[in-house]
Design a protein around this motif. Structure first.
Motif, mmCIF file in Angstrom:
data_model
loop_
_atom_site.group_PDB
_atom_site.id
_atom_site.type_symbol
_atom_site.label_atom_id
_atom_site.label_comp_id
_atom_site.label_asym_id
_atom_site.label_seq_id
_atom_site.Cartn_x
_atom_site.Cartn_y
_atom_site.Cartn_z
ATOM 1 N N ALA A 1 23.438 -22.059 0.010
ATOM 2 C CA ALA A 1 22.448 -22.051 -1.067
ATOM 3 C C ALA A 1 22.643 -23.255 -1.980
ATOM 4 C CB ALA A 1 22.574 -20.753 -1.869
ATOM 5 N N LEU A 2 23.926 -23.528 -2.283
ATOM 6 C CA LEU A 2 24.211 -24.678 -3.135
ATOM 7 C C LEU A 2 23.785 -25.979 -2.457
ATOM 8 C CD1 LEU A 2 27.649 -23.870 -4.774
ATOM 9 C CD2 LEU A 2 25.527 -24.468 -5.944
ATOM 10 N N ARG A 3 24.119 -26.088 -1.156
ATOM 11 C CA ARG A 3 23.732 -27.290 -0.417
ATOM 12 C C ARG A 3 22.220 -27.468 -0.458
ATOM 13 N NH1 ARG A 3 27.146 -29.902 2.917
ATOM 14 N NH2 ARG A 3 25.490 -30.478 4.349
ATOM 15 N N HIS A 4 21.530 -26.337 -0.344
ATOM 16 C CA HIS A 4 20.075 -26.417 -0.398
ATOM 17 C C HIS A 4 19.624 -26.854 -1.790
ATOM 18 C CE1 HIS A 4 15.957 -25.687 0.725
ATOM 19 N NE2 HIS A 4 15.779 -25.009 -0.409
ATOM 20 N N PHE A 5 20.291 -26.293 -2.814
ATOM 21 C CA PHE A 5 19.922 -26.615 -4.194
ATOM 22 C C PHE A 5 20.068 -28.115 -4.455
ATOM 23 C CE2 PHE A 5 21.197 -27.298 -8.648
ATOM 24 C CZ PHE A 5 20.072 -26.822 -9.281
#
Lengths: 332, 323, 291
Positions: free
Chosen positions: B54-58
């Motif tokens: 999720a963070l990588r996507h963010f």
């Protein structure tokens, strides 16, 4: 009337802690309205003579003795400040390469006016005289030329600008340092004609430095031939070309190609090289290369004598030349 | 200068700027470790695979490098340099605060260095090989050889012992707050920067002056009876001025990226310190933003120098008919 | 800190001239430069064999002691011998400088020679890349690269090498173009010599001169940059001795313990002055107008 009189001028250049004699006792007169050709190879001292007159010797060079009189005033004795005010107003110079003689970053008009301003002529008067000077050298539309930068002008136009700048203050003496060598032949003729015309108009005394005897024949009334820092021979142009009294002048004349020569033999050359100023021979400096040398030429340096309409610094009169055969050494 | 030349140069400059953006992106994407680890430090180890994704996507790290580049580059075109991972402040704001400090420092250093360098260069060139030439050149070489960080360190130590003044980040006074207070803080760092600059300007002046002094037109001017002072300034220095102006312009460009040491030692909140903090805290949005800005400024300054160069010289100022 | 690309016109080799080292030493600046650089190399070599003190050995009783018989240049805040640390720092500086400039010379020189000699697409691509690298101020590019690569002497060396590579590309390419168009290479082509023969026989000797000058200047810039990066904490990491780090540490003890700052600073200055003078000497020795 004599305007420029050079009396026994000696100039040296300091090199590696020694003073090399580059001008060794030159004496020369130029009358008002007269053009005198100063002829010699590079290193003969003709340029140093001219720069001594102008007072613009390079760093390390200086006049050690002699006088340079313009209208009776000795320039050598002046302080540098007064010397500067004589440049441009009393003695002016035009140069070999018109492409580099003008500042590329200043308009032509500004460069002419600068010379006027250096001598106290300012404002509208300076402007008026700038335009008049440009007009006088035969350039069209003086106001437009005045606003131009040098790169917009052709070589011939630039040389005219240099002449206009030199003559703007009506100097008494003009030194011309080969002002036609860098130009095309047709432009050369125009510049020659222009200087000749301005000379008559303003009664200028002109010292014309060149190694081109053809130019001298065309423009000069008298010629001084320099060799190794001395005047080898001084004579009327006509007399010199008809019967040179110095073997060096004779050799120079013989090396001009003549259009009337029908035989296409090799052009004669002067053998050997000009002497090293650091090690001048004890006798006549031309002796090692001379075809007519006699014994005493190697021991004493000849003083100028008047002979056959010339002043020549040679022991051997022309009449004795024939017995020794050809003046010239054939090229190998 | 023709419009055509100008357009050509602008196009070339834009090409270079895109190249610069690519280099900055490629170099700073090849960083060791990823930004998430950098941001969360040891906490990163506790992340679940889902949280990490999720963070990588963010942060947009899950798309391809090319997509990431265009997203970043598109942001650049809108003036978006990203957000500082450390503080959450937009990088443009940080730069907006830091840039005036560096600019002032650079301008001040130039104002000090250029007259000094030009005068000493002329002095040295007035007699090549003489004592004054050799001493000016010797001092100039030392000015280039003594590292800025040494001069800066010694200056700060001297200020501390002589005036009991110690620079610290909290006490910076901007020029808007107090002109005199600001100048007191900026003068010494600017002087430190000016030493190397003055030496460079001196060397350029010396060689350009010597070259111009040998020109025929200088003899022509003297032959007209122009005073020696005027010959030196109006003719020789004016012609030597073109290479000098070019060198000064390029040095100014370098200076925008070269105030780092001085800002660090004198605790000035300029671009250099921002960059250094970004590097030390692995805050790569800052590093990217500052690097890109300084390199772009450098390209633009060089372009400006080229234009000024052409305007100064009538031979390149205009093409046209001969008179 | 500027990158100066000085171009020297390729000089045709003339017989009977004294050898290059002899001509450098004959130049006054060149001689001083060779002596200064030689001095530093000796110091660096000595540091390798630890003749005197261990640069890392701490001494709790002799901290910040001034120069004495036991410690010629004094000790630092941990009682470490400054002389030994300066010597080791000089070695570290020279190592970074030689490795970085060596890489830049080989890569940049080869790229320049090849692109100049081949022309066409290769030349255009190489030219464009060098343009972009030239668009960065040198110091900034080195910093950005160090930020990306991380600390340590080898990463510092790589960063400096990348900064200097485009300079060597340009310095090598210029003379190659001149030589390529020169009559003797054209004549060689007409005579049917192979490209590689022409490259090695005629092009490389002419490229050597300007590259040699540039190498001296690049080495001095590399030493300054390495010291600057270490000073900022981005280069060599403690406890390894480094001249820049030593100056940074000395900040807190100057001017009382002046020896902690003076000697490492002096080492940098001597290196930079010496290499610049060697560069001057090389330029004069290689300048055909001066012989």
């Amino acid at each position: 009337m004599t305007v420029l009189r050079i009396e026994d001028l000696h100039t040296v250049v300091r090199s590696r802690g020694r003073d090399l004699p580059v001008v060794r006792g030159v004496s020369l007169d130029v009358d008002a309205g007269e053009i005198v050709g100063l002829v010699g190879e590079s290193g003969s001292g003709k340029s140093f003579t001219a720069l001594s007159v102008l007072g613009l010797l390079p760093e390390g060079a200086r006049v050690t003795s002699g006088r340079i009189l313009v209208d009776g005033e000795d320039l050598v004795a002046l302080r540098e400040r007064d010397r500067r005010t004589r440049r441009g107003s009393t003695v002016a110079m035009i140069y070999q390469d018109p492409m580099t003689a003008l500042n590329p970053l200043m308009t032509v008009g500004a460069q002419i006016a600068e010379g006027l301003r250096a001598h106290g002529i300012r404002g509208p008067e300076a402007k008026r005289r700038t335009l008049a000077a440009i007009e006088e050298v035969g350039l069209p539309k003086p106001d437009r030329i005045a606003r131009s930068y040098p790169h917009r002008l052709s070589g011939g136009q630039r040389q005219r600008v240099v002449i206009a700048s030199a003559l703007a203050l009506r100097p008494r003496v003009l030194i011309a340092d080969e002002p036609t060598t860098a130009l095309d032949v047709t432009i050369q003729q125009q510049i020659l004609a222009l200087v000749d015309e301005l000379r008559t108009e303003h009664d200028l005394a002109v010292l014309w430095i060149t190694h081109d005897l053809g130019v001298v024949a065309r423009i000069a009334a008298r010629v001084a031939v320099m060799y190794a820092g001395r005047v080898a021979e001084q004579a009327g142009t006509r007399e010199l070309f008809a019967a040179p009294q110095h073997p060096y002048s004779a050799a120079l004349l013989a090396s001009i190609p003549s259009p009337t020569d029908t035989e296409r033999g090799p052009l004669p050359q002067i053998g050997g090289a000009p002497p090293d100023l650091a090690a001048l021979p004890a006798g006549c400096p031309f002796e090692p290369r001379c075809a007519y040398r006699e014994d005493r030429c190697a021991t004493g340096e000849p003083e100028p004598v008047h002979r056959g309409g010339s002043d020549t610094a040679c022991f051997v009169p022309r009449e004795r030349w024939g017995v020794r055969g050809d003046a010239m050494e054939e090229p190998a | 200068m023709s419009l055509r030349y100008l357009l050509g140069r602008v196009a070339g400059m834009l090409g270079t700027l895109v190249g610069v953006a690519v280099v900055v992106f490629v170099v700073l994407r090849a960083l060791p470790g990823d930004t998430i680890t950098a941001k969360l430090g040891t906490q990163a180890a506790t992340l679940t695979a889902d949280q990490r994704a999720a963070l990588r996507h963010f942060y947009g790290l899950d798309s391809s490098p090319v997509t990431q580049f265009f997203r970043w580059f598109g942001g650049l075109l809108h003036g978006d340099l990203g957000v500082s991972m450390d503080t959450g402040v937009p990088v443009t704001h940080l730069i907006g605060d830091a840039l005036p400090v560096t600019l002032e420092l650079a301008v001040l250093a130039m104002v000090i260095a250029v007259p000094v360098g030009v005068l000493f260069g002329m002095l040295a060139a007035s007699r090549p090989g003489a004592v004054r030439d050799l001493s000016v050149q010797g001092v100039g070489l030392l000015g280039l050889a003594v590292p800025e960080f040494v001069v800066a360190t010694v200056t700060v130590a001297w200020l501390a012992s002589a005036f009991a003044y110690t620079p610290s980040a909290g006490t910076y006074v901007s020029i808007g707050d107090s002109f005199g207070g600001n100048l007191r803080q900026m003068l010494y760092p600017a002087l430190v920067l000016a030493i190397g600059l003055a030496a460079t300007v001196m060397r350029t002046t010396r060689s350009a002056y010597l070259e111009a002094a040998g020109s025929d037109f200088v003899r022509t001017a003297r032959g007209k009876g122009v005073t020696e002072a005027r010959v030196r300034f109006r003719h020789i220095l004016h012609n030597a001025g073109i290479p000098i102006v070019t060198m000064v312009g390029i040095q100014f460009g370098y200076l925008l990226g070269g105030t780092l040491v001085v800002e660090q030692v004198f605790a000035l909140p300029g671009l250099g310190r921002l960059l250094l903090d970004g590097i030390l805290h692995q805050d790569y949005a800052i590093v990217q933003g500052v690097t890109l800005l300084v390199a772009a400024a450098f390209v633009v300054v060089n372009f400006g120098v080229d234009v000024v160069y052409r305007l100064l010289d009538p031979r390149t100022r205009s093409e046209g008919r001969r008179a | 800190m500027t990158r100066a690309a000085t171009l020297v016109a390729p000089a045709p080799r003339t017989a009977g001239q004294p050898s290059l080292p002899r001509r450098i030493v004959a130049d006054r600046n060149g001689l001083i430069g060779v002596v200064l650089v030689g001095l530093l190399v000796v110091v660096a070599v000595v540091s390798l064999v630890h003749l005197g003190q261990d640069p890392l050995a701490q001494n709790r009783t002799g901290q910040l002691a001034g120069p004495s018989g036991a410690h010629w240049l004094g000790t630092d805040q941990f009682g470490r011998d400054i002389a030994a640390r300066v010597a080791a720092g000089v070695f570290a500086s020279l190592r970074v400088a030689l490795v970085s400039v060596g890489m830049a010379t080989i890569v940049g020189g080869l790229l320049g020679v090849l692109s100049g000699f081949a022309g066409g697409v290769l030349d255009a691509v190489v030219g464009r890349c060098t343009d972009v690298l030239f668009a960065f101020p040198a110091t900034l590019l080195a910093l950005a690269l160090v930020a990306a690569l991380g600390h340590g002497w080898f990463n510092t060396a790589i960063a400096i090498a990348v900064v200097y590579t485009p300079i060597f590309v340009r310095v090598a390419r210029g003379p190659v173009l001149t030589v390529r168009e020169s009559e003797y290479v054209k004549a060689g082509r007409v005579l049917g010599f192979s490209r590689s023969r022409l490259l090695f026989r005629h092009v490389l000797p002419n490229v050597g001169a300007p590259i040699a000058v540039q190498v001296a200047l690049a080495l001095s810039w590399a030493i300054l940059t390495e010291a600057g990066l270490s000073f900022l904490g981005l280069g060599t990491q403690p406890p390894s001795p480094s001249l820049g780090l030593m100056v940074s540490d000395a900040r807190n003890f100057f001017p009382d313990a002046w020896w902690t700052l003076l000697f490492p600073a002096l080492a940098v200055v001597v290196a930079v002055v010496g290499l610049n003078m060697v560069g001057d000497g090389l330029r004069n020795a290689l300048d055909p107008r001066r012989s």
